[in-house]
Design a protein around this motif. Structure first.
Motif, PDB file in Angstrom:
ATOM      1  N   ILE A  80       0.717  -1.183   0.060  1.00 34.39           N
ATOM      2  CA  ILE A  80       0.091   0.075   0.001  1.00 34.39           C
ATOM      3  C   ILE A  80       0.913   1.096  -0.237  1.00 34.39           C
ATOM      4  O   ILE A  80       1.985   1.189   0.568  1.00 34.39           O
ATOM      5  CB  ILE A  80      -0.876   0.100   1.251  1.00 34.39           C
ATOM      6  CG1 ILE A  80      -2.077   0.826   0.930  1.00 34.39           C
ATOM      7  CG2 ILE A  80      -0.175   0.396   2.581  1.00 34.39           C
ATOM      8  CD1 ILE A  80      -3.232   0.901   2.242  1.00 34.39           C
ATOM      9  N   ILE A 137       2.980   0.389   5.326  1.00 35.71           N
ATOM     10  CA  ILE A 137       2.083   1.338   5.921  1.00 35.71           C
ATOM     11  C   ILE A 137       3.052   2.370   6.734  1.00 35.71           C
ATOM     12  O   ILE A 137       2.798   3.848   6.360  1.00 35.71           O
ATOM     13  CB  ILE A 137       1.272   0.931   7.038  1.00 35.71           C
ATOM     14  CG1 ILE A 137       0.117   0.053   6.223  1.00 35.71           C
ATOM     15  CG2 ILE A 137       0.483   2.272   7.617  1.00 35.71           C
ATOM     16  CD1 ILE A 137      -0.828  -0.505   6.998  1.00 35.71           C
ATOM     17  N   LEU A 261      -6.197   9.227   0.563  1.00 30.99           N
ATOM     18  CA  LEU A 261      -7.092   8.368   1.156  1.00 30.99           C
ATOM     19  C   LEU A 261      -8.020   7.966   0.123  1.00 30.99           C
ATOM     20  O   LEU A 261      -8.616   6.741  -0.034  1.00 30.99           O
ATOM     21  CB  LEU A 261      -7.721   8.969   2.281  1.00 30.99           C
ATOM     22  CG  LEU A 261      -6.608   9.264   3.394  1.00 30.99           C
ATOM     23  CD1 LEU A 261      -7.046   9.935   4.585  1.00 30.99           C
ATOM     24  CD2 LEU A 261      -6.059   7.838   3.776  1.00 30.99           C
ATOM     25  N   MET A 262      -8.517   8.786  -0.606  1.00 31.15           N
ATOM     26  CA  MET A 262      -9.547   8.536  -1.825  1.00 31.15           C
ATOM     27  C   MET A 262      -9.110   7.476  -2.825  1.00 31.15           C
ATOM     28  O   MET A 262      -9.865   6.702  -3.478  1.00 31.15           O
ATOM     29  CB  MET A 262      -9.908   9.824  -2.601  1.00 31.15           C
ATOM     30  CG  MET A 262     -10.550  10.897  -1.954  1.00 31.15           C
ATOM     31  SD  MET A 262     -12.417  10.567  -1.741  1.00 31.15           S
ATOM     32  CE  MET A 262     -12.364   9.790  -0.007  1.00 31.15           C
ATOM     33  N   VAL A 264      -7.063   4.812  -2.159  1.00 35.40           N
ATOM     34  CA  VAL A 264      -7.369   3.590  -1.314  1.00 35.40           C
ATOM     35  C   VAL A 264      -8.845   3.339  -1.420  1.00 35.40           C
ATOM     36  O   VAL A 264      -9.032   2.333  -1.549  1.00 35.40           O
ATOM     37  CB  VAL A 264      -6.834   3.869   0.198  1.00 35.40           C
ATOM     38  CG1 VAL A 264      -7.268   2.489   0.920  1.00 35.40           C
ATOM     39  CG2 VAL A 264      -5.375   4.119   0.326  1.00 35.40           C
ATOM     40  N   ALA A 265      -9.725   4.156  -1.113  1.00 37.43           N
ATOM     41  CA  ALA A 265     -11.304   3.988  -1.227  1.00 37.43           C
ATOM     42  C   ALA A 265     -11.521   3.587  -2.526  1.00 37.43           C
ATOM     43  O   ALA A 265     -12.216   2.426  -2.676  1.00 37.43           O
ATOM     44  CB  ALA A 265     -11.921   5.319  -0.680  1.00 37.43           C
ATOM     45  N   VAL A 268     -10.444  -0.240  -3.156  1.00 39.60           N
ATOM     46  CA  VAL A 268     -11.136  -1.213  -2.315  1.00 39.60           C
ATOM     47  C   VAL A 268     -12.747  -1.204  -3.055  1.00 39.60           C
ATOM     48  O   VAL A 268     -13.056  -2.291  -3.554  1.00 39.60           O
ATOM     49  CB  VAL A 268     -11.468  -0.592  -0.820  1.00 39.60           C
ATOM     50  CG1 VAL A 268     -12.427  -1.634  -0.363  1.00 39.60           C
ATOM     51  CG2 VAL A 268     -10.071  -1.010  -0.133  1.00 39.60           C
ATOM     52  N   LEU A 274      -7.467  -5.676  -0.363  1.00 46.39           N
ATOM     53  CA  LEU A 274      -6.217  -4.944   0.005  1.00 46.39           C
ATOM     54  C   LEU A 274      -5.216  -6.025   0.416  1.00 46.39           C
ATOM     55  O   LEU A 274      -3.972  -5.750   0.846  1.00 46.39           O
ATOM     56  CB  LEU A 274      -6.513  -4.499   1.617  1.00 46.39           C
ATOM     57  CG  LEU A 274      -7.589  -3.004   1.284  1.00 46.39           C
ATOM     58  CD1 LEU A 274      -7.624  -2.307   2.683  1.00 46.39           C
ATOM     59  CD2 LEU A 274      -6.273  -2.001   0.727  1.00 46.39           C
ATOM     60  N   LEU A 316     -19.067   4.171   0.992  1.00 47.10           N
ATOM     61  CA  LEU A 316     -17.971   3.365   0.966  1.00 47.10           C
ATOM     62  C   LEU A 316     -17.735   2.403   1.960  1.00 47.10           C
ATOM     63  O   LEU A 316     -17.610   1.162   1.495  1.00 47.10           O
ATOM     64  CB  LEU A 316     -16.821   4.488   1.217  1.00 47.10           C
ATOM     65  CG  LEU A 316     -15.395   3.987   1.467  1.00 47.10           C
ATOM     66  CD1 LEU A 316     -14.472   3.094   0.129  1.00 47.10           C
ATOM     67  CD2 LEU A 316     -14.432   4.859   2.166  1.00 47.10           C
ATOM     68  N   ILE A 317     -18.526   2.681   3.378  1.00 46.49           N
ATOM     69  CA  ILE A 317     -18.571   1.772   3.946  1.00 46.49           C
ATOM     70  C   ILE A 317     -19.319   0.745   3.849  1.00 46.49           C
ATOM     71  O   ILE A 317     -19.061  -0.550   3.821  1.00 46.49           O
ATOM     72  CB  ILE A 317     -18.876   2.157   5.508  1.00 46.49           C
ATOM     73  CG1 ILE A 317     -17.793   3.064   5.829  1.00 46.49           C
ATOM     74  CG2 ILE A 317     -19.172   1.367   6.537  1.00 46.49           C
ATOM     75  CD1 ILE A 317     -18.268   3.877   7.207  1.00 46.49           C
ATOM     76  N   VAL A 320     -18.324  -1.931   1.005  1.00 44.30           N
ATOM     77  CA  VAL A 320     -17.278  -2.639   1.461  1.00 44.30           C
ATOM     78  C   VAL A 320     -17.932  -3.853   2.400  1.00 44.30           C
ATOM     79  O   VAL A 320     -17.517  -4.855   2.640  1.00 44.30           O
ATOM     80  CB  VAL A 320     -16.110  -1.962   2.161  1.00 44.30           C
ATOM     81  CG1 VAL A 320     -14.997  -3.026   2.493  1.00 44.30           C
ATOM     82  CG2 VAL A 320     -15.386  -0.725   1.421  1.00 44.30           C
TER      83      VAL A 320
END
Lengths: 333, 332
Positions: A80, A137, A261-262, A264-265, A268, A274, A316-317, A320
């Motif tokens: 990542i 990370i 962060l976007m 990564v979103a 996913v 991931l 997003l949540i 997922v």
């Protein structure tokens, strides 16, 4: 086999092939269906949504889409990178500062140099991860400070300029007015760079390293080299994303946007695991378009900007969670 | 072969290195404390006379809220997770208290903020524990949700909110005899609870067990979903408390106040020896990690470098310390 059984067997076989292909690409098909549904929804709530809407969508999506591709490559290889936003900012300001007030031809040199710089930055990230054996990370988190700091050193406040040909590549449309140049640029970049890599030995090593590093190692894949190359590729796409910022805004901004962060979103949401080794690059691109379209729809519906943020987070949540649930159900079956 | 074999010199030095390595691995606090001492000495060299009790007091004031935030990361990282929503939750908590303290009093504000934080933590915990969503994504999404809701709340209460309440300001910025910050009154009980909780209670042990070997933990009867839900509720409550202290320390009530401290909180936990993969670490190391980061920050600013250079050095030092830690202890 009798003459009548053969065609039946053939069509049954064909149906099975289609079914299994559908199942394997289920996530991608779902995303495309969602995108199509959203486009219809957008047209319903805003009948004027047409050429300019599609244009605007393509341009605003370009930087994040490239960042999502960059992140996808790294995640596929099992890692990542939390420094993508800072890298984009650094390349953006370097290009803007170098191109400011220079000739158009020099702009070409700057663009090439920026791409090489991106490769270098990515390779540094990957190299540090491999050599120090510190988790990705942590390394990329720390490097995000470093790259962001360099961006501030190069250009403390927004400024600089951009070659006009670069800006004209992403603005406007190509051929008919329905095909935004930005979309063409995105497809060409991904097609020219990623597809050959994907089919090559590097691509295979990338997926293998992400899927099961030990098995890959035992099969002769050089894990260290693959990781460094994966991160270098990420750096290349991050450089492209940074250049797209220069092209679309015409200046350099040293403060990184929410791209890390976007991305990564988007990755996913795009169906990339991931844990690595599973997924592709086009899912994240479609996911980016979906996210941006949702944002646009919120604006059309006059929804408070903050509630739009809340909704984005919830979607997003939710997506997922559903994906996770499906996976749990499938593994238990 | 007769007599007692003489150990060759190289073997002796190898044995010595092994002893050091075992010492550092078994007592990971020692190299951290040594690093802290070295940094303080460097600070004294860089700006002679700066190392005084007042200086220590200023550092402690800055370190306390970060230490509480880093506790959230320590606890979640023990299970192999992470909590990126601490910034949003902390800022939200500080803001809620500020907006309510004028109308309903600080106490009510604190209670409301804690309840809101607990709800956020509950949702996160359910996502991670029941739906098995990756904590990185879950807490990322929650940070967006909390930020958006906090902004929305801000719009609703813009007319009635006031500044930071005087009680919080006293806790966050005032010091006893100009040295010991009063925020220690909040920090010491919290830290004691965490330290004892991790080491002495079954819950603390289960946290480590889940991170170390989830399958074995499950087969031993640990109900990981319950543990994780409680974990993220606790993490959110701690973040809220950190938010109260931050709000008092900076005398600002903003929904984005604590955002810039999220990454340092992760860095502090990592430097302190908590493995991001889970199963290893503790809060004592994190506290020292926070002190190290604070001293580095103060050292860099006293050297007069511009903000950008400080950022570059900050990131490089984190990589270097983490790499040295990995090398010395031989683990990740």
């Amino acid at each position: 086999m009798s003459a009548t059984a053969a065609p039946v067997a053939r069509s049954a076989g064909r149906a099975a092939v289609i079914a299994s292909a559908a199942r394997r690409n289920a996530w991608m098909l779902g995303l495309l269906a969602l995108l199509a549904g959203l486009l219809v929804f957008t047209k319903i709530i805003q009948p004027n949504y047409g050429v300019t809407g599609v244009q605007g969508l393509a341009i605003s999506v370009l930087p994040l889409a490239l960042a999502a591709v960059a992140q996808a490559i790294v995640v596929l290889s099992g890692g990542i990178d939390l420094s993508i936003g800072s890298m984009m900012a650094l390349i953006n300001v370097v290009a803007a500062v170098l191109m400011d007030g220079q000739s158009e031809q020099f702009g070409v040199v700057v663009v090439f140099g920026s791409l090489l710089l991106g490769l270098l930055l990515g390779a540094i990230n990957g190299g540090l991860i491999v050599i120090t054996r510190v988790p990705d990370i942590v390394v990329t988190l720390a490097m995000s400070f470093v790259w962001a700091g360099f961006a501030l050193v190069v250009l403390p406040t927004p400024g600089g300029g951009s070659a006009r040909w670069l800006m004209s590549i992403v603005g406007g449309s190509l051929g008919t007015e329905w095909i935004p140049k930005a979309a063409v640029v995105l497809i060409v970049i991904v097609g020219v760079i990623w597809i050959p890599v994907r089919r090559s030995r590097l691509g295979l090593s990338l997926y293998a390293t992400g899927s099961h590093p030990l098995a890959a190692f035992r099969s002769g894949v050089s894990i260290g080299r693959t990781k460094v190359l994966a991160y270098a590729l990420m750096g290349l796409f991050a450089a492209l994303a940074g250049l797209s910022l220069t092209a679309s805004t015409g200046i350099g901004t040293p403060v990184p946007g929410p791209y890390t962060l976007m991305s990564v979103a988007a990755v996913v949401l795009g169906g990339v695991s991931l844990a690595g080794g599973r997924g592709g690059v086009f899912g994240p691109i479609v996911a980016v378009m979906i996210l941006q379209l949702i944002r646009t729809d919120m604006t059309f519906l006059d929804v408070n900007n903050n509630l739009a943020t809340v909704l984005q987070g919830l979607i997003l949540i939710g997506v997922v969670m559903i994906g996770s649930l499906v996976q749990i159900r499938r593994s238990r079956a | 072969m007769s007599g007692i074999p003489e150990v060759a010199p190289e073997r002796r030095s190898l044995a010595a290195a092994d002893t050091w390595r075992r010492l550092f691995r078994d007592r990971p606090m020692l190299p951290l404390l040594a690093l802290l001492v070295v940094l303080v000495i460097l600070s004294q060299i860089a700006r002679p006379g700066i190392v005084t009790l007042e200086w220590a007091g200023v550092l402690l004031s800055a370190a306390v809220p970060l230490a509480i935030l880093a506790a959230c990361q320590t606890l979640t990282m023990l299970t192999g997770g992470i909590d990126l929503s601490v910034g949003a939750v902390a800022s939200m908590a500080g803001f809620v208290v500020a907006s309510l303290s004028a109308s309903t009093g600080t106490g009510t504000g604190i209670v409301v903020a804690l309840i809101a934080a607990a709800v956020a933590g509950l949702v996160t915990g359910i996502g991670v524990g029941v739906f098995r969503v990756h904590p990185l994504i879950m807490t990322l999404g929650m940070s967006l949700v909390v930020l958006g809701l906090a902004n929305f709340w801000q719009l609703q209460t813009a007319k009635t909110s006031s500044g930071v309440s005087p009680e919080l300001r006293w806790i966050g910025s005032e010091q006893f005899a100009d040295i010991l910050p009063y925020s220690l009154l909040v920090f010491v009980p919290v830290a004691a609870l965490i330290l004892l909780g991790l080491r002495r209670t079954g819950y603390g042990r289960m946290l480590v067990a889940i991170g170390d070997n989830p399958t074995a933990a499950r087969l031993s009867g640990a109900r990981s979903w319950q543990i994780l839900i409680v974990l993220y509720v606790v993490s959110a409550l701690l973040a809220a408390i950190a938010g109260f202290v931050y709000s008092g320390y900076t005398n600002v009530a903003s929904v984005a106040l604590v955002d810039s401290s999220v990454l340092p909180s992760v860095a502090a936990a990592v430097i302190g020896g908590t493995s991001i993969m889970g199963g290893r670490g503790g809060y004592g190391g994190t506290i020292v990690g926070v002190l190290i980061l604070t001293v580095i920050s103060s050292l860099l600013s006293s050297l007069g470098y511009p903000e950008a250079v400080r950022q570059i050095l900050f990131g490089s030092i984190i990589v270097a310390v983490a790499a040295a830690y990995t090398r010395v202890t031989g683990e990740t």
